[in-house]
Design a protein around this motif. Structure first.
Motif, PDB file in Angstrom:
ATOM      1  N   ILE A   1      38.314  16.780  63.848  1.00  0.00           N
ATOM      2  CA  ILE A   1      39.658  17.256  63.534  1.00  0.00           C
ATOM      3  C   ILE A   1      39.459  18.514  62.704  1.00  0.00           C
ATOM      4  O   ILE A   1      38.400  18.691  62.097  1.00  0.00           O
ATOM      5  CB  ILE A   1      40.485  16.166  62.811  1.00  0.00           C
ATOM      6  CG1 ILE A   1      41.981  16.490  62.875  1.00  0.00           C
ATOM      7  CG2 ILE A   1      40.028  15.970  61.352  1.00  0.00           C
ATOM      8  CD1 ILE A   1      42.877  15.279  62.739  1.00  0.00           C
ATOM      9  N   ARG A   2      40.460  19.412  62.731  1.00  0.00           N
ATOM     10  CA  ARG A   2      40.305  20.657  61.974  1.00  0.00           C
ATOM     11  C   ARG A   2      39.962  20.367  60.525  1.00  0.00           C
ATOM     12  O   ARG A   2      40.702  19.664  59.858  1.00  0.00           O
ATOM     13  CB  ARG A   2      41.600  21.483  62.032  1.00  0.00           C
ATOM     14  CG  ARG A   2      41.802  22.205  63.348  1.00  0.00           C
ATOM     15  CD  ARG A   2      43.191  22.689  63.503  1.00  0.00           C
ATOM     16  NE  ARG A   2      44.093  21.570  63.791  1.00  0.00           N
ATOM     17  CZ  ARG A   2      45.419  21.706  63.936  1.00  0.00           C
ATOM     18  NH1 ARG A   2      45.996  22.873  63.797  1.00  0.00           N
ATOM     19  NH2 ARG A   2      46.168  20.647  64.200  1.00  0.00           N
ATOM     20  N   SER A   3      38.857  20.850  59.992  1.00  0.00           N
ATOM     21  CA  SER A   3      37.850  21.653  60.694  1.00  0.00           C
ATOM     22  C   SER A   3      36.485  21.044  60.385  1.00  0.00           C
ATOM     23  O   SER A   3      35.653  21.653  59.739  1.00  0.00           O
ATOM     24  CB  SER A   3      37.872  23.102  60.206  1.00  0.00           C
ATOM     25  OG  SER A   3      39.178  23.646  60.354  1.00  0.00           O
TER      26      SER A   3
ATOM     27  N   SER B   1      40.499  26.857  64.410  1.00  0.00           N
ATOM     28  CA  SER B   1      41.266  26.961  63.166  1.00  0.00           C
ATOM     29  C   SER B   1      40.646  28.053  62.301  1.00  0.00           C
ATOM     30  O   SER B   1      39.609  28.617  62.644  1.00  0.00           O
ATOM     31  CB  SER B   1      41.186  25.638  62.410  1.00  0.00           C
ATOM     32  OG  SER B   1      39.836  25.379  62.086  1.00  0.00           O
ATOM     33  N   ALA B   2      41.269  28.288  61.163  1.00  0.00           N
ATOM     34  CA  ALA B   2      40.767  29.315  60.242  1.00  0.00           C
ATOM     35  C   ALA B   2      39.360  28.978  59.765  1.00  0.00           C
ATOM     36  O   ALA B   2      38.593  29.857  59.379  1.00  0.00           O
ATOM     37  CB  ALA B   2      41.713  29.454  59.052  1.00  0.00           C
ATOM     38  N   LEU B   3      39.025  27.687  59.769  1.00  0.00           N
ATOM     39  CA  LEU B   3      37.704  27.269  59.290  1.00  0.00           C
ATOM     40  C   LEU B   3      36.818  26.805  60.438  1.00  0.00           C
ATOM     41  O   LEU B   3      35.926  25.978  60.270  1.00  0.00           O
ATOM     42  CB  LEU B   3      37.863  26.192  58.221  1.00  0.00           C
ATOM     43  CG  LEU B   3      38.459  26.847  56.979  1.00  0.00           C
ATOM     44  CD1 LEU B   3      39.593  26.038  56.434  1.00  0.00           C
ATOM     45  CD2 LEU B   3      37.397  27.127  55.951  1.00  0.00           C
TER      46      LEU B   3
ATOM     47  N   HIS C   1      40.518  14.187  67.470  1.00  0.00           N
ATOM     48  CA  HIS C   1      41.606  13.448  66.826  1.00  0.00           C
ATOM     49  C   HIS C   1      42.896  14.240  66.684  1.00  0.00           C
ATOM     50  O   HIS C   1      43.884  13.732  66.163  1.00  0.00           O
ATOM     51  CB  HIS C   1      41.137  12.948  65.451  1.00  0.00           C
ATOM     52  CG  HIS C   1      40.322  11.699  65.552  1.00  0.00           C
ATOM     53  ND1 HIS C   1      40.453  10.639  64.707  1.00  0.00           N
ATOM     54  CD2 HIS C   1      39.373  11.335  66.451  1.00  0.00           C
ATOM     55  CE1 HIS C   1      39.616   9.674  65.065  1.00  0.00           C
ATOM     56  NE2 HIS C   1      38.939  10.084  66.120  1.00  0.00           N
ATOM     57  N   GLU C   2      42.899  15.487  67.109  1.00  0.00           N
ATOM     58  CA  GLU C   2      44.140  16.265  67.038  1.00  0.00           C
ATOM     59  C   GLU C   2      45.185  15.633  67.945  1.00  0.00           C
ATOM     60  O   GLU C   2      44.867  15.089  68.999  1.00  0.00           O
ATOM     61  CB  GLU C   2      43.904  17.706  67.520  1.00  0.00           C
ATOM     62  CG  GLU C   2      42.785  18.450  66.836  1.00  0.00           C
ATOM     63  CD  GLU C   2      43.130  18.886  65.420  1.00  0.00           C
ATOM     64  OE1 GLU C   2      44.304  18.752  65.015  1.00  0.00           O
ATOM     65  OE2 GLU C   2      42.207  19.347  64.716  1.00  0.00           O
ATOM     66  N   GLN C   3      46.443  15.716  67.527  1.00  0.00           N
ATOM     67  CA  GLN C   3      47.539  15.331  68.414  1.00  0.00           C
ATOM     68  C   GLN C   3      48.546  16.470  68.437  1.00  0.00           C
ATOM     69  O   GLN C   3      49.758  16.269  68.419  1.00  0.00           O
ATOM     70  CB  GLN C   3      48.182  14.014  67.951  1.00  0.00           C
ATOM     71  CG  GLN C   3      47.236  12.822  68.062  1.00  0.00           C
ATOM     72  CD  GLN C   3      47.038  12.328  69.494  1.00  0.00           C
ATOM     73  OE1 GLN C   3      47.742  11.471  69.987  1.00  0.00           O
ATOM     74  NE2 GLN C   3      46.052  12.903  70.195  1.00  0.00           N
ATOM     75  N   ASP C   4      48.009  17.663  68.468  1.00  0.00           N
ATOM     76  CA  ASP C   4      48.817  18.873  68.421  1.00  0.00           C
ATOM     77  C   ASP C   4      48.502  19.683  69.673  1.00  0.00           C
ATOM     78  O   ASP C   4      47.355  19.737  70.104  1.00  0.00           O
ATOM     79  CB  ASP C   4      48.447  19.650  67.146  1.00  0.00           C
ATOM     80  CG  ASP C   4      49.484  20.690  66.778  1.00  0.00           C
ATOM     81  OD1 ASP C   4      50.478  20.824  67.504  1.00  0.00           O
ATOM     82  OD2 ASP C   4      49.286  21.361  65.741  1.00  0.00           O
TER      83      ASP C   4
ATOM     84  N   LYS D   1      50.966  17.879  77.112  1.00  0.00           N
ATOM     85  CA  LYS D   1      50.522  18.738  76.012  1.00  0.00           C
ATOM     86  C   LYS D   1      49.269  18.182  75.349  1.00  0.00           C
ATOM     87  O   LYS D   1      48.420  18.941  74.884  1.00  0.00           O
ATOM     88  CB  LYS D   1      51.637  18.883  74.982  1.00  0.00           C
ATOM     89  CG  LYS D   1      52.808  19.667  75.543  1.00  0.00           C
ATOM     90  CD  LYS D   1      53.872  19.922  74.509  1.00  0.00           C
ATOM     91  CE  LYS D   1      54.854  20.954  75.037  1.00  0.00           C
ATOM     92  NZ  LYS D   1      56.000  21.129  74.161  1.00  0.00           N
ATOM     93  N   ILE D   2      49.211  16.877  75.228  1.00  0.00           N
ATOM     94  CA  ILE D   2      48.054  16.230  74.589  1.00  0.00           C
ATOM     95  C   ILE D   2      47.800  14.923  75.335  1.00  0.00           C
ATOM     96  O   ILE D   2      48.634  14.463  76.102  1.00  0.00           O
ATOM     97  CB  ILE D   2      48.325  15.893  73.103  1.00  0.00           C
ATOM     98  CG1 ILE D   2      49.548  14.974  72.987  1.00  0.00           C
ATOM     99  CG2 ILE D   2      48.510  17.146  72.276  1.00  0.00           C
ATOM    100  CD1 ILE D   2      49.653  14.256  71.675  1.00  0.00           C
TER     101      ILE D   2
END
Lengths: 203, 658
Positions: B553-555, B627-629, B578-581, B518-519
């Motif tokens: 990372i977001r955002s 992301s939203a931003l 840097h996301e871990q999602d 996944k990551i």
């Protein structure tokens, strides 16, 4: 009385399960999180349901200006609660052993239970205070500042118990294994009082 | 009264008959294969549900591998292997350019032909999938946990790497056979000196069991035939490998005529265990060669390319008893081994019939030393001694055969455009279904293993014509899914494919689903330019080379304001996600960068080079809607004249250093 003492000892041992299992669990599911994010609340700190959940919840929460989830060193509770639980557990076992040896009367089971209940209620109260603070003490420069229909700022504190809708998330908050075992353990200690008293009456 | 009743009954029966006929006729006319409501249900995967099988279709001249679901025919991913892929930056990024290095230098493309999934004890184990590059001979290994290319090895002394990349039943070797015979070693000689001077190298590449690393164990330097396809022996024939050949005439011009003169060409049976033993005991000759070996390291997210200088060759006449030639009619293409390992099926592509050789008969003939002749010192067995049966197909142009788990074989016929189902042992034709149009290869998940999943068959057609809405002269090829669980095959669905699938490999979804990563773990990222803590994000100058150590990372990017870059600098963006999602990639591209974007998976680092040519303030942004931003995820680099003395500085939100 022997049977009651054994119940008391088992019940007190179950308190110590808090050191193995989480007390409480909060799950956050959303359309884009088919596998929900989750927080397991242990007596000595928070852990993600999956490895990176804490980081990912913090990542999402920064949009609405919530503080990051506390590390063990950020909250005195994560130091004090383990001491209290360990002390109460050991004390309960000691009471049980002494009663087994007929050194104590079953009333001591009740004293222990009442003390533990008071501490438990205080703990839950403290927990709910933290949840409220966590969900309402928001960064004034938050990226998204949302309001309720009545114009008051939106609060994001997860429910103490049960379900709550938080924006696109469904939050579910329920006791985990540790919490359940604690509850059962306390019920056993209460039962031990009644069982013990009954056997004393027979005598 | 009775008479009337009978009359009514007769009329009713006639009516039913007519209706039945009408129905049949309409059905045939309408869709060349019929799609009724209950057929539609068989391929319908409801929203949110998942397919039962993975299918990996070769992309042919796209150079890449595509991942589909069966039975839906939905495409999930294109895995870049031999071709640059701007979508992810594969072959463009600093980390992946070495993957496409060869002894000829950087090559941005190849022709990817035959995927084969790794096996243990003859059954698919889902660790890796191997594919071949046909044009500049290469074999690649693709991870089935990351679905990314991890390794590419070039094959020296080979040209037109076509009878590849098939594996032995415990993935001991991945095998690569040459289609073109070429001078070995390469040298300047007249083309007409082909006979005797040109050779056909069959290469056995060992697969290291734990990590799958590839290493050429030996090359068998065979006579200068054209080696078309190959299959491993399995079960009882494990230890052997079978290669179909054409142009045993050894023609070097106008092959369409000159290579079609012999009534029979050969299937070459190679006892690789015997040759392995020979080389393990010091046999073979180490010769000078030049070939690239490119390995991608998942922890550094970086590929390295090493040029190798020698290869071990084996002269087949030096290992008596290891190689035999089985006469097989009419330029055989497919050379397929049934799940039991007993039958070797040769599809003479210019004939009507399919020839089935018997492994037991072959061994008996070898033991009796009944040879019909020899070619360049390699014994030829008599056709009658090895042939077990002939499938009188009634079709024309058999190409390739796969198997189900009930003793049936399925052969594609290119010229008569159909799939023919026949029974192993009796050689009777059971069913035939048209394909649309001119089918090349077919695939049954697990069909090239001991344990096929006999539920679906995918036919990969070479000609599309009117199957879809027209898109001008050029269109994608078309594949068709048949349900083969019953006695008769049933055409379920058409779906367009990408590039030109020459073959495919399929397996149960359960084999791969849970192993799919996944990551990437940020704490396992060993990339030399990674920043695992945003506080370490920085910009460094070394002469006119500038390295930007960037975190995302977001955002936001860290840093997102950079000054002190000058015209003429070589600026490397090293970007760590840097996301871990799961499924939160970030992309990046810079205005005027003469390369592709980077698409960076969680925990990964990728780099691109930007050479600013003009003074100004130039923006970069996140290319993936993260992301939203996402739209706010952007930054600037100030580019000053070459003579400027502005110091490097970098910030995000006013913080960070200089």
């Amino acid at each position: 009385m022997k049977k009651a003492s054994v119940l008391m000892i088992i019940g007190s041992l179950m308190v110590l399960s808090l050191f193995v299992f989480p007390m409480w669990n909060i799950m956050l599911g959303a359309p884009q999180y088919p596998e929900p994010l989750g927080i397991n609340i242990y007596i000595n700190g928070l852990q993600g349901q999956s490895e990176f959940d804490i980081q990912n919840i913090d990542g999402l929460n920064h949009y609405i200006g919530m503080k990051t989830l506390p590390k063990p060193e950020d909250m005195w509770e994560f130091t004090v609660f383990p001491i209290v639980a360990l002390s109460m557990g050991l004390m309960g076992i000691l009471v049980g052993i002494l009663a087994f040896m007929d050194k104590l009367k079953p009333q001591w089971f009740l004293y222990w239970f009442v003390l533990m209940s008071i501490l438990g209620v205080l703990g839950v109260y403290d927990f709910s205070q933290w949840l409220y603070d966590y969900g309402t003490d928001l960064d004034p420069n938050a990226i998204m500042k949302l309001q309720n229909p009545d114009g008051t700022p939106m609060k994001y504190n997860p429910p103490l118990f049960g379900h709550k809708k938080l924006l696109n998330f469904d939050a579910y908050s329920y006791p985990h294994i540790g919490g359940v075992l604690l509850w059962i353990g306390m019920m056993l200690t209460l039962a031990s009082y009644f069982v013990g008293r009954q056997s004393c009456n027979y005598k | 009264m009775n008479k009337l009743k009978i009359k009514i009954a007769i009329f009713t029966a006639a009516g039913l008959l007519l209706a039945g006929c009408g129905g049949e006729i309409n059905k045939g006319k309408k869709s060349n294969g019929a799609l009724s409501a209950n057929v539609a249900e068989k391929v319908y995967i409801a929203p949110g549900e998942q397919d039962d099988y993975y299918a990996f279709l070769s992309g042919g001249y796209s150079g890449n591998l595509t991942v589909y679901g069966l039975p839906s025919g939905r495409m999930f991913k294109e895995i870049p292997v031999f071709s640059q892929f701007p979508t992810s930056g594969y072959g463009y990024s600093e980390e992946t350019q070495p993957m496409l290095n060869t002894s000829f230098g950087f090559i941005p493309w190849d022709d990817l032909h035959h995927p084969d999934i790794s096996q243990t004890k003859g059954e698919l184990d889902g660790r890796w999938i191997f594919v071949n590059g046909n044009n500049t001979p290469r074999i690649a290994r693709v991870s089935l946990s990351t679905f990314e290319t991890e390794e590419i090895i070039e094959i020296p002394n080979s040209a037109g790497n076509h009878s590849s990349s098939f594996i032995t039943e415990n993935t001991e070797y991945v095998v690569a056979g040459t289609r073109f015979a070429v001078p070995v070693p390469q040298r300047d000689i007249p083309i007409s000196d082909y006979k005797g001077n040109f050779k056909g190298a069959l290469t056995f590449i060992s697969v290291e069991p734990e990590h799958g690393h590839l290493d050429i164990k030996f090359q068998l330097i065979m006579p200068g035939f054209n080696y078309d396809l190959s299959r491993p022996g399995r079960n009882k024939s494990h230890g052997w490998f079978f290669f179909s050949t054409y142009n045993t005439e050894e023609a070097n011009t106008l092959l369409e005529v000159n290579a079609s003169q012999n009534d029979k060409d050969f299937i070459a049976a190679v006892n690789w265990k015997k040759i392995e033993e020979y080389v393990n005991n010091g046999g073979g000759e180490m010769v000078t060669a030049s070939y690239a070996h490119n390995v991608y390291d998942e922890s550094t997210h970086t590929a390295t390319s090493t040029l190798k200088k020698e290869v071990l060759t084996v002269d087949p006449t030096m290992v008596p008893g290891a190689i035999y030639l089985l006469p097989t009619p009419k330029s055989p293409h497919g050379c397929d081994v049934d799940p039991s390992g007993q039958y070797i099926i040769g599809s003479g592509k210019l004939s009507a019939d399919i020839t089935v050789h018997s492994f037991d008969k072959m061994i008996a003939a070898i033991e009796a030393e009944k040879f019909a002749g020899e070619a360049y010192g390699i014994p030829i067995l008599a056709f009658e001694d090895v042939m077990e049966g002939t499938v009188k197909s009634g079709g024309l142009g058999p190409l390739h055969t796969e198997f189900d788990n009930n003793g049936n074989a399925y052969t594609t016929f290119f010229i008569s455009s159909e799939v023919v189902k026949w029974k192993l042992g009796t050689w009777e034709v059971v069913d035939r279904q048209p394909t649309f149009y001119s089918v090349g290869h077919l695939m049954i998940p697990g069909g090239n293993s001991r344990k096929p999943y006999g539920k679906y068959l995918v036919a990969m057609n070479k000609i599309t014509k009117d199957r879809y809405l027209p898109t001008g002269p050029e269109m994608e090829h078309s594949a068709q899914i048949y349900d083969i669980s019953g006695e008769k095959m049933e055409l379920l669905y058409d779906f367009p494919t990408h590039g030109e699938p020459h073959y495919a490999a399929g397996c149960s979804a359960d084999l791969l689903r849970d192993n799919s990563k996944k990551i990437y773990r940020l704490d396992a990222n060993k990339h030399p330019y990674a920043v695992t803590n945003p506080a370490d994000a920085r910009v460094e100058r070394d002469g006119n080379v500038v390295h930007i150590y960037m975190a995302t990372i977001r955002s936001h990017f860290t840093p997102d304001n950079i000054e002190g870059v000058k015209v003429g600098d070589k600026v490397y963006f090293h970007v760590t996600n840097h996301e871990q999602d799961f499924d939160v990639p970030h992309g990046i591209s810079m205005i005027g960068a003469q390369t592709s974007e980077l698409l960076i998976m969680p925990g990964q680092t990728k780099s691109f080079l930007w050479e600013p040519k003009r003074v100004g303030v130039w923006p970069f942004y996140c290319t993936d809607f993260c992301s939203a931003l996402h739209q706010e995820m952007q930054g600037y680099v100030r580019v000053s004249p070459a003579s400027s003395d502005i110091e490097l500085s970098w910030t995000v939100g006013g913080d960070l250093g200089e």
